[in-house]
Design a protein around this motif. Structure first.
Motif, PDB file in Angstrom:
ATOM      1  N   UNK A 184      50.803   9.459 -23.617  1.00 26.19           N
ATOM      2  CA  UNK A 184      50.823   8.215 -22.870  1.00 26.19           C
ATOM      3  C   UNK A 184      51.943   7.315 -23.371  1.00 26.19           C
ATOM      4  N   UNK A 185      52.383   6.441 -22.515  1.00 28.15           N
ATOM      5  CA  UNK A 185      53.455   5.524 -22.876  1.00 28.15           C
ATOM      6  C   UNK A 185      53.060   4.708 -24.102  1.00 28.15           C
ATOM      7  N   UNK A 186      53.936   4.682 -25.111  1.00 26.22           N
ATOM      8  CA  UNK A 186      53.629   3.963 -26.348  1.00 26.22           C
ATOM      9  C   UNK A 186      53.472   2.472 -26.093  1.00 26.22           C
ATOM     10  N   UNK A 187      54.223   1.964 -25.095  1.00 29.07           N
ATOM     11  CA  UNK A 187      54.160   0.533 -24.817  1.00 29.07           C
ATOM     12  C   UNK A 187      52.814   0.122 -24.237  1.00 29.07           C
ATOM     13  N   UNK A 188      52.061   1.104 -23.781  1.00 29.25           N
ATOM     14  CA  UNK A 188      50.775   0.778 -23.182  1.00 29.25           C
ATOM     15  C   UNK A 188      49.650   0.780 -24.207  1.00 29.25           C
ATOM     16  N   UNK A 189      49.928   1.246 -25.435  1.00 30.44           N
ATOM     17  CA  UNK A 189      48.893   1.302 -26.453  1.00 30.44           C
ATOM     18  C   UNK A 189      48.654  -0.076 -27.057  1.00 30.44           C
ATOM     19  N   UNK A 190      47.428  -0.287 -27.501  1.00 34.36           N
ATOM     20  CA  UNK A 190      47.159  -1.531 -28.227  1.00 34.36           C
ATOM     21  C   UNK A 190      47.785  -1.430 -29.613  1.00 34.36           C
ATOM     22  N   UNK A 191      48.291  -2.529 -30.096  1.00 38.03           N
ATOM     23  CA  UNK A 191      48.996  -2.519 -31.376  1.00 38.03           C
ATOM     24  C   UNK A 191      48.018  -2.550 -32.542  1.00 38.03           C
ATOM     25  N   UNK A 228      36.777   1.866 -31.254  1.00 40.08           N
ATOM     26  CA  UNK A 228      37.756   2.928 -30.986  1.00 40.08           C
ATOM     27  C   UNK A 228      37.493   3.472 -29.590  1.00 40.08           C
ATOM     28  N   UNK A 229      38.558   3.570 -28.781  1.00 39.60           N
ATOM     29  CA  UNK A 229      38.448   4.082 -27.412  1.00 39.60           C
ATOM     30  C   UNK A 229      39.281   5.356 -27.312  1.00 39.60           C
ATOM     31  N   UNK A 230      38.656   6.533 -27.378  1.00 38.24           N
ATOM     32  CA  UNK A 230      39.418   7.777 -27.221  1.00 38.24           C
ATOM     33  C   UNK A 230      39.752   8.021 -25.752  1.00 38.24           C
ATOM     34  N   UNK A 231      41.018   8.301 -25.463  1.00 36.39           N
ATOM     35  CA  UNK A 231      41.430   8.490 -24.070  1.00 36.39           C
ATOM     36  C   UNK A 231      42.038   9.866 -23.811  1.00 36.39           C
ATOM     37  N   UNK A 232      42.210  10.673 -24.849  1.00 35.11           N
ATOM     38  CA  UNK A 232      42.769  12.000 -24.643  1.00 35.11           C
ATOM     39  C   UNK A 232      44.245  11.972 -24.307  1.00 35.11           C
ATOM     40  N   UNK A 233      44.732  13.109 -23.787  1.00 30.84           N
ATOM     41  CA  UNK A 233      46.143  13.270 -23.447  1.00 30.84           C
ATOM     42  C   UNK A 233      46.302  13.372 -21.928  1.00 30.84           C
ATOM     43  N   UNK A 234      47.494  13.104 -21.415  1.00 24.14           N
ATOM     44  CA  UNK A 234      47.705  13.221 -19.966  1.00 24.14           C
ATOM     45  C   UNK A 234      47.377  14.606 -19.421  1.00 24.14           C
ATOM     46  N   UNK A 235      47.569  15.648 -20.224  1.00 28.14           N
ATOM     47  CA  UNK A 235      47.294  17.007 -19.746  1.00 28.14           C
ATOM     48  C   UNK A 235      45.823  17.217 -19.405  1.00 28.14           C
ATOM     49  N   UNK A 236      44.932  16.400 -19.952  1.00 26.49           N
ATOM     50  CA  UNK A 236      43.504  16.538 -19.662  1.00 26.49           C
ATOM     51  C   UNK A 236      43.115  15.839 -18.365  1.00 26.49           C
ATOM     52  N   UNK A 237      43.995  15.004 -17.844  1.00 32.26           N
ATOM     53  CA  UNK A 237      43.633  14.145 -16.724  1.00 32.26           C
ATOM     54  C   UNK A 237      43.358  14.947 -15.456  1.00 32.26           C
ATOM     55  N   UNK A 238      44.178  15.988 -15.192  1.00 32.25           N
ATOM     56  CA  UNK A 238      44.047  16.748 -13.953  1.00 32.25           C
ATOM     57  C   UNK A 238      42.710  17.469 -13.874  1.00 32.25           C
ATOM     58  N   UNK A 239      42.158  17.853 -15.024  1.00 27.24           N
ATOM     59  CA  UNK A 239      40.867  18.551 -15.014  1.00 27.24           C
ATOM     60  C   UNK A 239      39.706  17.578 -14.990  1.00 27.24           C
ATOM     61  N   UNK A 240      39.949  16.310 -15.330  1.00 23.74           N
ATOM     62  CA  UNK A 240      38.844  15.377 -15.483  1.00 23.74           C
ATOM     63  C   UNK A 240      38.677  14.459 -14.277  1.00 23.74           C
ATOM     64  N   UNK A 241      39.773  14.139 -13.590  1.00 27.12           N
ATOM     65  CA  UNK A 241      39.665  13.197 -12.468  1.00 27.12           C
ATOM     66  C   UNK A 241      39.267  13.922 -11.198  1.00 27.12           C
ATOM     67  N   UNK A 242      38.163  13.526 -10.594  1.00 31.74           N
ATOM     68  CA  UNK A 242      37.718  14.216  -9.376  1.00 31.74           C
ATOM     69  C   UNK A 242      38.691  14.096  -8.212  1.00 31.74           C
TER      70      UNK A 242
END
Length: 493
Positions: A36-43, A295-309
């Motif tokens: 994910x974009x680093x700029x989108x992460x919480x500092x 802590x909010x685990x969000x995984x990696x972008x590669x997991x998104x295609x299998x998880x989003x209906x």
């Protein structure tokens, strides 16, 4: 040379029915970034950290540790009208798949009839039958007119799927069924997210109302203090008027907050197929705004295609469109159908049991496309274009999902930083109020200084409450963007 029998021809056709024309579906590989974009992460140092560990968002509402929210979410899946309608669409798609799958098997029908037939003697056939006894050698022979005819029997037909038209149709119907399943999951995720947002907004409005009421108490105390100092000759009527105006200004906010509370309660009622105000008794008692986990685990972008209906639904729609191309291509080739029609037929019911009353018509029929003004080939082009559109829709869905997650991450990080700054501002304003009141009581500061400090504190407290609500809602939006609200284990069509 020996002529092949119909039976051997039929066996040969059945043996050849394994060919399937048209493109075979291959699941697409979405173009996803590695992280994910680093700029989108919480500092670092933020109250809630976003990590790239595998997401655990199936039951995201439990992360807020709010029993009421958990209760509402637990009820919405069975009560929400949109979710229930989506389940019906699954049943509809499964029925359509079963309709398509039925063509893979022979269709057999039984029939029985009894009727009186009379041929018109003014037609060539009727006239011939009425004069048959007049022909040489047929003296005394007559054909009854009218006559009875009774029949019991069956008819059967089965399309030999030589080029996979039926198999592709079943494949397309199965993919559409899976798309309906994924659509139902997407609808449920949306409903769960709407419940979370409405509930958090409700708690935020109730908290703001409490802040306003506490400030009204403070402002009434200031009004009393101003009145006491006026009686002592230490100030003027202007200070009393200003204090009264400030109290009235705060009171004017309560009706707006009450309206927001009512709207949120009614929104939750609507999501659960309840009448307005149905949840008033349950939700009227104020509660704290639910806070997210550390802590909010969000995984990696590669997991998104299998998880989003919605991505899985777009893939299923692409699968169905690809299979429909095969159906259209198969229509360019001959269609072979095996037919049989047999039974017993007699002039009287008693003769139906006679062996001589049996009849049978059986054999293959071939439908060969010769000329249709280009309709079949145009259908192939049409289905190919639809498949190309489905590819673009899949890419659009994946891209939209990526943007949703990144935007939600950015909002979550920015609103947390804003909340931190506002919390510090409120603390400093509280110090300013305490100091202003002390200086006013000592006669060093004017009453307007106290009112300004109180006004700034109240405004910042309300802004901080709104920010706290926004942070929690941002987290709900993030969970929704990640496809939270269901699990990938099981549940396929």
């Amino acid at each position: 040379m020996r002529t092949p029998s119909i039976a051997s021809l039929v066996l040969a056709l059945v043996a050849l029915s394994g060919c399937t024309v048209g493109p075979n579906f291959k699941p697409p590989t979405p173009d996803l970034p590695a992280a994910w974009s680093a700029s989108a992460q919480t500092s670092a140092g933020q109250p809630s950290q976003v990590t790239a560990t595998p997401a655990d968002a199936a039951a995201w509402w439990t992360n807020f540790n709010d029993p009421e929210l958990t209760s509402l979410v637990g009820r919405v899946a069975d009560a929400n009208l949109d979710a229930r309608e989506a389940v019906l669409r699954i049943a509809e798609a499964r029925a359509q798949r079963d309709v398509a799958a039925a063509d893979e098997w022979p269709a057999v029908n039984a029939n029985a009839s009894g009727q009186v037939n009379r041929l018109s003697e003014t037609t060539p056939t009727g006239a011939l039958f009425s004069k048959v006894g007049q022909f040489p050698g047929l003296s005394g022979v007559s054909i009854p007119n009218p006559y009875d005819q009774y029949q019991v029997g069956f008819d059967a037909s089965w399309e030999v799927d030589l080029f996979g038209r039926v198999r592709r149709s079943v494949e397309a119907a199965g993919a559409e069924t899976q798309a309906s399943v994924e659509d139902s999951r997407a609808v449920l995720i949306s409903a769960l997210g709407d419940v979370g947002r409405a509930y958090i907004d409700l708690r935020g409005a109730q908290t703001k109302r409490r802040v306003v009421e506490e400030n009204m108490t403070t402002e009434r105390d200031l009004l009393d203090l101003a009145a006491q100092r006026r009686r002592a000759g230490l100030n003027t009527e202007i200070d009393i008027a200003r204090a009264a105006a400030e109290a009235s200004s705060s009171a004017a906010q309560l009706p707006l907050l009450d309206r927001q509370i009512t709207e949120d309660i009614n929104q939750l009622s609507k999501l659960m197929d309840l009448t307005p105000e149905a949840l008033r008794a349950e939700l009227s008692a104020p509660g704290a705004t639910p806070a997210g986990p550390a802590v909010v685990p969000i995984g990696l972008p590669s997991e998104l295609a299998r998880r989003r209906p919605d991505i899985r639904e777009a893939e299923a729609r692409l699968h169905a469109a690809t299979a429909q191309v095969g159906v259209a291509v198969a229509d360019l080739y001959p269609r072979v159908t095996l037919n049989a029609n047999g039974g017993l037929q007699a002039e009287t019911v008693s003769l139906l049991s006679s062996w001589a009353s049996r009849f049978l018509v059986a054999g293959p029929s071939v439908e060969l496309p010769i000329f249709d003004a280009g309709r079949r080939r145009a259908t192939v082009r049409l289905q190919s274009v639809r498949a190309a559109e489905a590819v673009l829709d899949y890419r659009r869905t994946v891209l939209g999902a990526l943007h949703e997650v990144v935007d939600a991450l950015a909002a979550y990080g920015a609103d947390q930083q804003r909340r931190q700054a506002l919390a510090e501002t409120v603390a400093r304003n509280q110090d300013a109020v305490d100091l202003a009141r002390q200086r006013y009581a000592s006669g060093v500061a004017s009453f307007i200084d106290v009112l300004d400090a109180e006004r700034n504190l109240e405004q910042d407290q309300l802004t901080l409450t709104e920010s706290t609500t926004s942070v929690s809602i941002d987290l709900v939006v993030l969970y929704k963007a990640l496809g939270g609200g269901w699990t990938t284990t099981g549940g396929n069509a």
